[in-house]
Design a protein around this motif. Structure first.
Motif, PDB file in Angstrom:
ATOM      1  N   GLY A  26      40.902  58.704  30.935  1.00 27.10           N
ATOM      2  CA  GLY A  26      41.410  58.611  32.392  1.00 27.10           C
ATOM      3  C   GLY A  26      40.332  57.302  33.086  1.00 27.10           C
ATOM      4  O   GLY A  26      40.987  56.435  33.693  1.00 27.10           O
ATOM      5  N   ILE A  27      39.133  57.305  32.787  1.00 26.68           N
ATOM      6  CA  ILE A  27      38.594  56.023  33.200  1.00 26.68           C
ATOM      7  C   ILE A  27      39.099  54.856  32.891  1.00 26.68           C
ATOM      8  O   ILE A  27      39.331  53.744  33.381  1.00 26.68           O
ATOM      9  N   ILE A  73      42.044  49.538  33.171  1.00 31.26           N
ATOM     10  CA  ILE A  73      42.831  48.566  32.838  1.00 31.26           C
ATOM     11  C   ILE A  73      43.905  48.451  33.888  1.00 31.26           C
ATOM     12  O   ILE A  73      44.296  47.329  34.146  1.00 31.26           O
ATOM     13  N   SER A  74      44.432  49.278  34.594  1.00 31.80           N
ATOM     14  CA  SER A  74      45.196  49.308  35.517  1.00 31.80           C
ATOM     15  C   SER A  74      44.765  48.432  36.625  1.00 31.80           C
ATOM     16  O   SER A  74      45.592  47.550  37.322  1.00 31.80           O
ATOM     17  N   LEU A  75      43.459  48.790  37.167  1.00 32.09           N
ATOM     18  CA  LEU A  75      42.753  47.765  38.160  1.00 32.09           C
ATOM     19  C   LEU A  75      42.809  46.574  37.572  1.00 32.09           C
ATOM     20  O   LEU A  75      42.765  45.421  38.635  1.00 32.09           O
ATOM     21  N   PHE A 135      43.514  40.892  38.591  1.00 32.59           N
ATOM     22  CA  PHE A 135      43.366  39.682  38.025  1.00 32.59           C
ATOM     23  C   PHE A 135      44.956  38.985  37.484  1.00 32.59           C
ATOM     24  O   PHE A 135      44.800  38.168  36.486  1.00 32.59           O
ATOM     25  N   SER A 136      46.004  39.737  38.134  1.00 40.39           N
ATOM     26  CA  SER A 136      46.980  39.129  37.701  1.00 40.39           C
ATOM     27  C   SER A 136      47.588  38.326  38.726  1.00 40.39           C
ATOM     28  O   SER A 136      47.423  38.106  39.715  1.00 40.39           O
TER      29      SER A 136
END
Length: 78
Positions: free
Chosen positions: A64-65, A70-72, A77-78
């Motif tokens: 989960g972490i 990765i989602s954050l 940063f995109s």
């Protein structure tokens, strides 16, 4: 059929009863050892299940972490 028992028949029956009582007393003496072994096996199984549960919880938290990180990271940063 005779209603009376001979002395020999009585002794044979008495010996059979004594043997059965001896076997029963030996079995009764072994009960605490058997119970102790069952309790130890139960404790080992509970410890194994606890370890498995802890590993599952830790693994779930790590996954989960990592997925949240990765989602954050992808969002910021995109």
């Amino acid at each position: 059929m005779n209603k009376y028992v001979t002395h020999e028949e009585l002794k044979i029956t008495e010996l059979k009863l004594e043997n059965k009582i001896d076997k029963l007393s030996i079995g009764i003496e072994n009960i605490p050892d058997k119970i102790k072994l069952l309790i130890q096996d139960s404790e080992k199984e509970q410890q194994r299940q606890h370890t498995e549960t802890v590993r599952w919880v830790v693994g779930t938290l790590i996954i989960g972490i990592v997925s949240t990180s990765i989602s954050l990271f992808a969002v910021f940063f995109s």
